[in-house]
Design a protein around this motif. Structure first.
Motif, PDB file in Angstrom:
ATOM      1  N   ARG A  60      -6.130   7.935  -3.858  1.00 25.57           N
ATOM      2  CA  ARG A  60      -6.582   9.104  -3.105  1.00 25.57           C
ATOM      3  C   ARG A  60      -5.826  10.369  -3.508  1.00 25.57           C
ATOM      4  NH1 ARG A  60      -6.778   9.328   3.464  1.00 25.57           N
ATOM      5  NH2 ARG A  60      -4.569   8.828   3.132  1.00 25.57           N
ATOM      6  N   ARG A  61      -6.561  11.324  -4.050  1.00 25.81           N
ATOM      7  CA  ARG A  61      -6.027  12.591  -4.581  1.00 25.81           C
ATOM      8  C   ARG A  61      -4.959  12.349  -5.640  1.00 25.81           C
ATOM      9  NH1 ARG A  61      -6.895  16.791  -0.607  1.00 25.81           N
ATOM     10  NH2 ARG A  61      -8.990  16.402   0.223  1.00 25.81           N
ATOM     11  N   HIS A 101       0.838  -1.203   0.000  1.00 23.17           N
ATOM     12  CA  HIS A 101       0.000   0.000   0.000  1.00 23.17           C
ATOM     13  C   HIS A 101       0.874   1.255   0.000  1.00 23.17           C
ATOM     14  CE1 HIS A 101      -3.033   2.857   1.331  1.00 23.17           C
ATOM     15  NE2 HIS A 101      -3.958   1.911   1.403  1.00 23.17           N
ATOM     16  N   PRO A 102       0.503   2.284  -0.761  1.00 21.57           N
ATOM     17  CA  PRO A 102       1.343   3.485  -0.818  1.00 21.57           C
ATOM     18  C   PRO A 102       1.467   4.238   0.505  1.00 21.57           C
ATOM     19  CG  PRO A 102      -0.731   3.837  -1.982  1.00 21.57           C
ATOM     20  CD  PRO A 102      -0.632   2.371  -1.706  1.00 21.57           C
ATOM     21  N   LEU A 103       0.495   4.104   1.407  1.00 19.11           N
ATOM     22  CA  LEU A 103       0.608   4.804   2.693  1.00 19.11           C
ATOM     23  C   LEU A 103       1.840   4.365   3.478  1.00 19.11           C
ATOM     24  CD1 LEU A 103      -2.991   5.047   4.215  1.00 19.11           C
ATOM     25  CD2 LEU A 103      -1.547   6.904   3.364  1.00 19.11           C
ATOM     26  N   TYR A 104       2.295   3.148   3.235  1.00 17.77           N
ATOM     27  CA  TYR A 104       3.410   2.598   4.001  1.00 17.77           C
ATOM     28  C   TYR A 104       4.676   2.524   3.162  1.00 17.77           C
ATOM     29  CZ  TYR A 104      -0.733   1.369   6.622  1.00 17.77           C
ATOM     30  OH  TYR A 104      -1.931   1.431   7.279  1.00 17.77           O
ATOM     31  N   ASP A 161      -0.786   7.827  -3.252  1.00 17.37           N
ATOM     32  CA  ASP A 161      -1.535   8.657  -2.312  1.00 17.37           C
ATOM     33  C   ASP A 161      -0.926  10.052  -2.282  1.00 17.37           C
ATOM     34  OD1 ASP A 161      -2.303   9.922   0.318  1.00 17.37           O
ATOM     35  OD2 ASP A 161      -3.474   8.069   0.459  1.00 17.37           O
ATOM     36  N   ALA A 162      -1.719  11.054  -2.684  1.00 17.07           N
ATOM     37  CA  ALA A 162      -1.279  12.446  -2.636  1.00 17.07           C
ATOM     38  C   ALA A 162      -2.068  13.242  -1.598  1.00 17.07           C
ATOM     39  CB  ALA A 162      -1.417  13.093  -4.011  1.00 17.07           C
TER      40      ALA A 162
END
Length: 278
Positions: free
Chosen positions: A139-140, A64-67, A101-102
């Motif tokens: 997301r964004r 996942h891009p958040l991590y 994720d931006a």
């Protein structure tokens, strides 16, 4: 009873450990036939597989891009090894959750953004190699993800999870062979653009999801003032999917049973390996 498929549900989340079995049983009793459980880090690759097996569900493997700070070369190698090991597993239905994720400011910094791009590109290539669809986080970052998909085509398509873009962006995904994931966000009356899209998109464009324990529907949501006063936000659950689906059915002017059948058919089209689990 209507049969639903939750195409994006983080049942492996640690905060659900104590209630996971009861939550899944309640959802099954309400007609949620399958959940797709995506991984988020290399440490969760085994957990999603085991939770899926325990519940009779499906899973996806991805980073996942958040991590992104955790996604070093060793993490990508672990993902590749897990995909190779699961090659014959019918419950592995996609690569995900992957994307860009931006929304988080730190992830927009040049170094983090470049690493997000590198990790996404590596995983799109893995999807091509394993002939698997992808579950996309956008997301964004919808246009940036679409750009990457045009550069590295994924023949199997997949799902743009928690879609919140414009009609033009929606049709761009559809033109690339993707479905769009709709869940709790479209149950809020103020989400006018999202609700208009849910009503107007082609019937074969949408799949249903909860993103449990996140993205609660309107009836579960606890606002910021109430949370500050000490009221906890209850976790979202796949049990909510039939009610979320009924909301989308009402927006489209069709009976819930018809929408359950249509959205489940859409899920099978997006993730063909689900068919062997039905």
């Amino acid at each position: 009873m209507n049969i639903w498929i939750d195409t994006h549900c983080h049942l492996d989340a640690p905060e659900l450990a104590a209630v996971r079995a009861a939550m899944r049983a309640a959802a099954a009793a309400a007609g949620v036939r399958l959940c797709v459980i995506p991984a988020v880090t290399h440490a969760s690759l085994g957990a999603v597989r085991e939770v899926a097996r325990a519940g009779g569900d499906a899973y996806a493997l991805g980073l996942h891009p958040l991590y992104v700070a955790r996604h070093d070369t060793a993490a990508l190698q672990a993902l590749e090894a897990a995909l190779d090991a699961a090659r014959g597993d019918a419950r592995l239905v996609a690569i995900g959750e992957i994307g860009l994720d931006a929304f988080v400011p730190a992830l927009r910094q040049p170094g983090a953004w470049q690493r997000q791009l590198e990790v996404l590109r590596a995983q799109l290539r893995l999807a091509r190699r394993h002939a698997l669809p992808v579950l996309l986080h956008t997301r964004r970052a919808v246009d940036a993800v679409l750009h990457e998909l045009r550069c590295i085509e994924v023949p199997g398509g997949g799902i743009a999870h928690a879609f919140s873009g414009s009609a033009q962006q929606a049709h761009a995904f559809l033109s690339l062979g993707f479905k769009l994931g709709f869940g709790g966000a479209c149950t809020f009356p103020r989400a006018t653009r999202l609700r208009q899209l849910a009503a107007a998109l082609p019937a074969d464009a949408i799949v249903m999801e909860t993103d449990a324990p996140d993205i609660p529907p309107q009836w579960l949501y606890v606002n910021a003032a109430a949370r500050a006063a000490g009221q906890p936000q209850p976790p979202n659950s796949p049990l909510e999917l039939p009610r979320i689906g009924a909301e989308v059915a009402a927006l489209r002017g069709v009976p819930p049973a018809a929408w359950a059948a249509q959205s489940s058919a859409n899920a099978l089209a997006a993730l063909p390996r689900l068919a062997s689990l039905i």
